[in-house]
Design a protein around this motif. Structure first.
Motif, mmCIF file in Angstrom:
data_model
loop_
_atom_site.group_PDB
_atom_site.id
_atom_site.type_symbol
_atom_site.label_atom_id
_atom_site.label_comp_id
_atom_site.label_asym_id
_atom_site.label_seq_id
_atom_site.Cartn_x
_atom_site.Cartn_y
_atom_site.Cartn_z
ATOM 1 N N ASP A 152 0.951 -1.190 -0.053
ATOM 2 C CA ASP A 152 0.108 0.125 -0.043
ATOM 3 C C ASP A 152 0.937 1.385 -0.029
ATOM 4 N N ARG A 158 -5.246 3.786 -9.003
ATOM 5 C CA ARG A 158 -4.157 4.544 -9.046
ATOM 6 C C ARG A 158 -3.225 4.649 -10.238
ATOM 7 N N TRP A 210 -6.729 -4.069 -6.874
ATOM 8 C CA TRP A 210 -7.645 -3.222 -7.135
ATOM 9 C C TRP A 210 -7.137 -1.615 -6.773
ATOM 10 N N SER A 211 -6.788 -1.821 -5.568
ATOM 11 C CA SER A 211 -6.627 -0.211 -4.957
ATOM 12 C C SER A 211 -5.472 0.306 -5.798
ATOM 13 N N ASP A 259 -7.060 -6.573 -3.467
ATOM 14 C CA ASP A 259 -6.177 -5.704 -2.697
ATOM 15 C C ASP A 259 -5.497 -5.022 -4.000
ATOM 16 N N LYS A 274 -11.601 2.333 -12.641
ATOM 17 C CA LYS A 274 -13.084 2.531 -12.191
ATOM 18 C C LYS A 274 -14.100 2.686 -13.100
ATOM 19 N N ARG A 280 -0.571 4.229 -1.089
ATOM 20 C CA ARG A 280 -1.432 5.325 -1.485
ATOM 21 C C ARG A 280 -1.112 6.625 -0.815
ATOM 22 N N CYS A 292 -18.078 -3.981 -2.938
ATOM 23 C CA CYS A 292 -16.951 -3.737 -4.070
ATOM 24 C C CYS A 292 -17.884 -3.297 -5.185
#
Length: 190
Positions: free
Chosen positions: A55, A112, A107-108, A105, A119, A57, A149
């Protein structure tokens, strides 16, 4: 005329290779009723080699496109190529198996990747869930997670098929689930 429908079945079971569990068996019953010209792709997530999600982000803020030939690029390409995405997920501890959670996970990251517009692309697909376990009420947290989701990505949740699982081949005795499977993916052909 060839169908442009493409169903991606993500099998989340962690059963040993060569052993088909209740959930995959039920999913294959549902898939058998798809129109013959529908493309079907089956991915066993436990054997896909999904790397641990890191992660970033709140540090880097964005992610690079997964590299050509990488596991995650292959999964991303398969995800974007389908019209319908089916989670084939036995209930493990009231939730998704770790294999499906690991995929989700990522997908996060895909959300980005500059220029990917993950999306918006996902909003053009339908999400389905096929699950089994011993008690329908214990499947509800996973069903709710699937719905959230779908909602997050503006995807329609096209349907949930639950069957009585547990012991090997238990779902074959769930007359209601087996009957429902034959028409479950009917909207794919529409």
């Amino acid at each position: 005329m060839t169908s442009s429908k493409h169903v991606l079945f993500l099998v989340a079971s962690t059963r040993e290779p060569g052993h088909m569990g209740n959930t995959e068996w039920l999913a294959r019953q549902a898939a058998a009723s798809l129109p013959a010209d529908t493309t079907q792709t089956w991915v066993h997530l436990a054997r896909a080699g999904i790397p641990e999600f890191v992660d970033q982000r709140h540090t880097v803020g964005s992610y690079p496109m997964p590299g050509d030939g990488s596991v995650m690029r292959h999964l991303l390409d398969q995800t974007l190529a389908c019209t319908d995405l089916v989670f084939v997920a036995p209930v493990y501890w009231f939730s998704f198996p770790s294999t499906l959670k690991a995929y989700l996970d990522h997908w996060s990251a895909w959300l980005r990747v500059p220029g990917l517009d993950f999306k918006a692309q996902m909003s053009q697909k339908r999400l389905w869930l096929i699950a089994t376990n011993g008690d329908r009420a214990k499947a509800q947290p996973m069903i709710d997670s699937t719905a959230m989701c779908a909602k997050f990505l503006d995807m329609p949740l096209a349907g949930v098929l639950w069957g009585k699982g547990g012991a090997p081949e238990a779902v074959k005795g769930d007359v209601e689930a087996v009957a429902a499977a034959s028409g479950f993916l009917h909207a794919v052909g529409a």
